[in-house]
Design an enzyme around this catalytic site. Structure first.
Site, PDB file in Angstrom:
ATOM      1  N   HIS A 226       0.874  -1.195   0.000  1.00  0.00           N
ATOM      2  CA  HIS A 226       0.000   0.000   0.000  1.00  0.00           C
ATOM      3  C   HIS A 226       0.903   1.235   0.000  1.00  0.00           C
ATOM      4  CE1 HIS A 226      -3.445   2.450   0.659  1.00  0.00           C
ATOM      5  NE2 HIS A 226      -3.758   2.152   1.908  1.00  0.00           N
ATOM      6  N   HIS A 272      -1.891  -2.340  -9.760  1.00  0.00           N
ATOM      7  CA  HIS A 272      -2.961  -1.773  -8.931  1.00  0.00           C
ATOM      8  C   HIS A 272      -4.156  -2.717  -8.952  1.00  0.00           C
ATOM      9  CE1 HIS A 272      -5.870   1.067  -7.295  1.00  0.00           C
ATOM     10  NE2 HIS A 272      -4.798   1.640  -6.767  1.00  0.00           N
ATOM     11  N   ASP A 325       2.876   5.680  -6.642  1.00  0.00           N
ATOM     12  CA  ASP A 325       4.040   5.580  -5.765  1.00  0.00           C
ATOM     13  C   ASP A 325       5.354   5.516  -6.527  1.00  0.00           C
ATOM     14  OD1 ASP A 325       2.635   5.669  -3.342  1.00  0.00           O
ATOM     15  OD2 ASP A 325       2.019   3.599  -3.611  1.00  0.00           O
TER      16      ASP A 325
HETATM   17  N1  CMC Z   1       5.437  -6.610 -10.022  1.00  0.00           N
HETATM   18  C1  CMC Z   1       5.405  -7.774 -10.654  1.00  0.00           C
HETATM   19  N2  CMC Z   1       4.273  -8.457 -10.912  1.00  0.00           N
HETATM   20  C2  CMC Z   1       3.124  -7.891 -10.502  1.00  0.00           C
HETATM   21  C3  CMC Z   1       3.081  -6.663  -9.859  1.00  0.00           C
HETATM   22  C4  CMC Z   1       4.291  -6.017  -9.608  1.00  0.00           C
HETATM   23  N3  CMC Z   1       4.325  -4.849  -8.986  1.00  0.00           N
HETATM   24  N4  CMC Z   1       1.809  -6.360  -9.575  1.00  0.00           N
HETATM   25  C5  CMC Z   1       1.056  -7.355 -10.041  1.00  0.00           C
HETATM   26  N5  CMC Z   1       1.853  -8.289 -10.590  1.00  0.00           N
HETATM   27  C6  CMC Z   1       1.435  -9.536 -11.204  1.00  0.00           C
HETATM   28  C7  CMC Z   1       1.306 -10.601 -10.112  1.00  0.00           C
HETATM   29  O1  CMC Z   1       2.503 -11.293  -9.940  1.00  0.00           O
HETATM   30  C8  CMC Z   1       0.201 -11.453 -10.658  1.00  0.00           C
HETATM   31  O2  CMC Z   1       0.735 -12.279 -11.660  1.00  0.00           O
HETATM   32  P1  CMC Z   1       0.257 -13.799 -11.813  1.00  0.00           P
HETATM   33  O3  CMC Z   1      -1.222 -13.713 -12.117  1.00  0.00           O
HETATM   34  O4  CMC Z   1       1.093 -14.327 -12.915  1.00  0.00           O
HETATM   35  O5  CMC Z   1       0.511 -14.429 -10.481  1.00  0.00           O
HETATM   36  C9  CMC Z   1      -0.724 -10.456 -11.332  1.00  0.00           C
HETATM   37  O6  CMC Z   1       0.107  -9.353 -11.721  1.00  0.00           O
HETATM   38  C10 CMC Z   1      -1.839  -9.952 -10.427  1.00  0.00           C
HETATM   39  O7  CMC Z   1      -1.230  -9.434  -9.226  1.00  0.00           O
HETATM   40  P2  CMC Z   1      -1.851  -9.469  -7.793  1.00  0.00           P
HETATM   41  O8  CMC Z   1      -0.775  -9.289  -6.796  1.00  0.00           O
HETATM   42  O9  CMC Z   1      -2.734 -10.670  -7.642  1.00  0.00           O
HETATM   43  O10 CMC Z   1      -2.756  -8.193  -7.867  1.00  0.00           O
HETATM   44  P3  CMC Z   1      -3.453  -7.532  -6.645  1.00  0.00           P
HETATM   45  O11 CMC Z   1      -4.612  -6.807  -7.183  1.00  0.00           O
HETATM   46  O12 CMC Z   1      -3.708  -8.510  -5.551  1.00  0.00           O
HETATM   47  O13 CMC Z   1      -2.333  -6.548  -6.088  1.00  0.00           O
HETATM   48  C11 CMC Z   1      -0.930  -4.737  -5.768  1.00  0.00           C
HETATM   49  C12 CMC Z   1      -2.259  -5.203  -6.348  1.00  0.00           C
HETATM   50  C13 CMC Z   1      -0.875  -3.228  -5.829  1.00  0.00           C
HETATM   51  C14 CMC Z   1      -0.842  -5.161  -4.303  1.00  0.00           C
HETATM   52  C15 CMC Z   1       0.221  -5.358  -6.579  1.00  0.00           C
HETATM   53  O14 CMC Z   1       0.161  -4.899  -7.907  1.00  0.00           O
HETATM   54  C16 CMC Z   1       1.564  -5.097  -5.960  1.00  0.00           C
HETATM   55  O15 CMC Z   1       1.996  -5.830  -5.059  1.00  0.00           O
HETATM   56  N6  CMC Z   1       2.288  -4.014  -6.410  1.00  0.00           N
HETATM   57  C17 CMC Z   1       3.542  -3.642  -5.816  1.00  0.00           C
HETATM   58  C18 CMC Z   1       3.305  -2.798  -4.559  1.00  0.00           C
HETATM   59  C19 CMC Z   1       2.751  -1.440  -4.885  1.00  0.00           C
HETATM   60  O16 CMC Z   1       3.221  -0.745  -5.761  1.00  0.00           O
HETATM   61  N7  CMC Z   1       1.723  -1.021  -4.122  1.00  0.00           N
HETATM   62  C20 CMC Z   1       1.091   0.318  -4.274  1.00  0.00           C
HETATM   63  C21 CMC Z   1      -0.344   0.162  -4.633  1.00  0.00           C
HETATM   64  S1  CMC Z   1      -1.183   1.564  -5.283  1.00  0.00           S
HETATM   65  C22 CMC Z   1      -1.001   2.967  -4.367  1.00  0.00           C
HETATM   66  C23 CMC Z   1      -1.001   2.856  -2.905  1.00  0.00           C
HETATM   67  O17 CMC Z   1      -1.836   2.178  -2.274  1.00  0.00           O
HETATM   68  O18 CMC Z   1      -0.132   3.481  -2.331  1.00  0.00           O
END
Ligand code: CMC
Length: 384
Positions: A226, A272, A325
């Site tokens: 987050h 996201h 971010d």
């Molecule tokens: N790097 C690499 N792969 C990713 C990333 C990433 N940052 N984000 C998503 N993916 C891939 C993930 O590995 C998955 O692939 P697969 O289906 O092959 O396993 C697919 O995309 C779906 O990802 P998810 O983690 O199931 O998606 P989610 O909706 O649960 O998570 C998220 C969203 C924001 C937690 C995630 O994208 C993430 O961990 N990002 C990195 C941390 C980040 O930047 N967070 C800030 C969020 S937005 C602003 C805020 O709140 O501050």
């Protein structure tokens, strides 16, 4: 054995309630009817804070008295100052990070706020304004103690954004730096039922108090999935820089990224839950940050060049876009802000969204209490 009822892991796609505050869509991000690019271009952070907390755009005189009220509430009680004096020790010799210290500081403010136990709309608004005014002072004093210098006191001639920069650094910021900070605060102010806001609504939904709900929200925001992602994104870029050297060799950047993909690393500042085609806030901050980097010099331009190459590879190879971010990390770095303060600055903005949601929850409350699909052992006897 019956199978567990289905559920959405991480509550993905679940509509968990109604709100009049914000609409997060693939196509737009809207605060109370105003599109984010419009607000970033035309509204100050104080105007956006008023919009979120009071529910409508302020008139010129309403804005002036709101700004004056905030300025008059910036100082913090002696006991919180005494606690913040220990920040250097807690950070340098123990395990604290600024987000933890901010969480404790806000929790301490609760004990001294005369409205603490009053959840009426009037008391909640008074408490929201006090927290909005005092959080930059906590951040500034904490940073001063970490830097082993005397506390820099708030300056009532400065806006929220300018005062925040002043208190952390002791330098009067340039108009350009204030503008970048102000826009970043506008962009960070609100985002419907994100994890920290939802946390605050769950806490408020038990009819607990506003300070408690904000304290819980700060803990939720800290995590790198987050708000903690703005710090983690910058740390990741620093790691790439340490691994590939000072020059931006695209082949080396590509190799670094291929290894990260092979290791199944989550790249910080990308992806996201809602925005699958890009975060509306990211290009706005990226543009401003890049301009600030060009004004500051080659080292900072190279950082943005590196970030842009990382972004290009993520987009072409994974179809995953930067969230706000990612440019935030590079932008705050360019502004000389210490990395562990990036997420506390997020708090200095998101406090407006949290408080708006807490007030909305209290105004039309029902306890938030979902159920879990039980997947544990079948019923058994203790004496078997
Ligand atoms: N790097 C690499 N792969 C990713 C990333 C990433 N940052 N984000 C998503 N993916 C891939 C993930 O590995 C998955 O692939 P697969 O289906 O092959 O396993 C697919 O995309 C779906 O990802 P998810 O983690 O199931 O998606 P989610 O909706 O649960 O998570 C998220 C969203 C924001 C937690 C995630 O994208 C993430 O961990 N990002 C990195 C941390 C980040 O930047 N967070 C800030 C969020 S937005 C602003 C805020 O709140 O501050």
């Amino acid at each position: 054995m019956t199978s567990a009822p289905t559920h959405a892991k991480g509550l993905e796609g679940v509509i968990a309630g109604e709100t009049e505050i914000c609409n997060v869509e693939q196509s737009a991000l809207i605060y109370r009817g105003y599109e984010i690019a419009d607000l970033a271009e035309n509204a100050s952070f104080e105007e956006v804070a008023y919009l979120l907390l009071v529910g409508r755009k302020p008139s010129a005189s309403e804005l002036e008295s709101f700004e004056n009220e905030l300025k008059s509430e910036r100082s913090i009680p002696d006991s919180v100052r005494s606690f913040l004096k220990t920040s250097g020790d807690l950070v340098h010799h123990h395990s604290a990070v600024p987000m933890d210290l901010l969480r404790t500081g806000v929790s301490m403010l609760a004990h001294l706020d005369p409205d603490c136990q009053d959840n009426s709309p009037e008391a909640n608004l008074r408490k929201s304004k006090r927290l909005l005014a005092k959080i930059p002072t906590i951040i500034g004093h904490m940073q001063n103690a970490i830097d082993a210098r005397d506390f820099i006191e708030p300056d009532s001639s400065l806006s929220h954004a300018a005062n925040l920069l002043w208190m952390m650094t002791g330098e009067k910021p340039s108009d350009e730096a204030v503008k970048v900070m102000d826009v970043s605060l506008v962009l960070y102010a609100e985002h419907d039922y994100n994890a920290s806001t939802f946390t605050s609504r769950v806490i408020a939904g038990t009819l607990s108090d506003l300070h408690g709900a904000v304290t819980g929200a700060i803990a939720a925001l800290k995590g790198p999935l987050h708000g903690g992602a703005n710090e983690a994104a910058m740390e990741m870029l620093a790691e790439i820089r340490a691994d590939i050297g000072h020059e931006n060799d695209n082949a080396k950047i590509h190799a670094w990224m291929e290894k990260a993909f092979a290791d199944k690393r989550k790249l910080m500042g990308f992806g996201h839950r809602v925005y699958k085609n890009g975060d509306h806030r990211a290009p706005i901050l990226h543009g401003l940050g890049r301009k600030a980097a060009e004004a500051r010099g080659e080292e900072f331009v190279k950082l943005f060049d590196l970030g842009e190459e990382v972004q290009r590879i993520m987009e072409t190879e994974k179809n995953i876009f930067p969230n706000v971010d990612f440019p935030c990390g590079m932008t705050y770095y360019t502004m000389g802000i210490p990395v562990p303060q990036y997420t506390p600055i997020f708090v200095a903005s998101r406090i407006t969204g949290w408080c708006a949601h807490i007030m909305e929850q209290h105004a039309n409350n029902r306890l938030i209490r979902p159920r879990a699909a039980y997947v544990g052992p079948a019923t058994r006897n203790w004496n078997d």
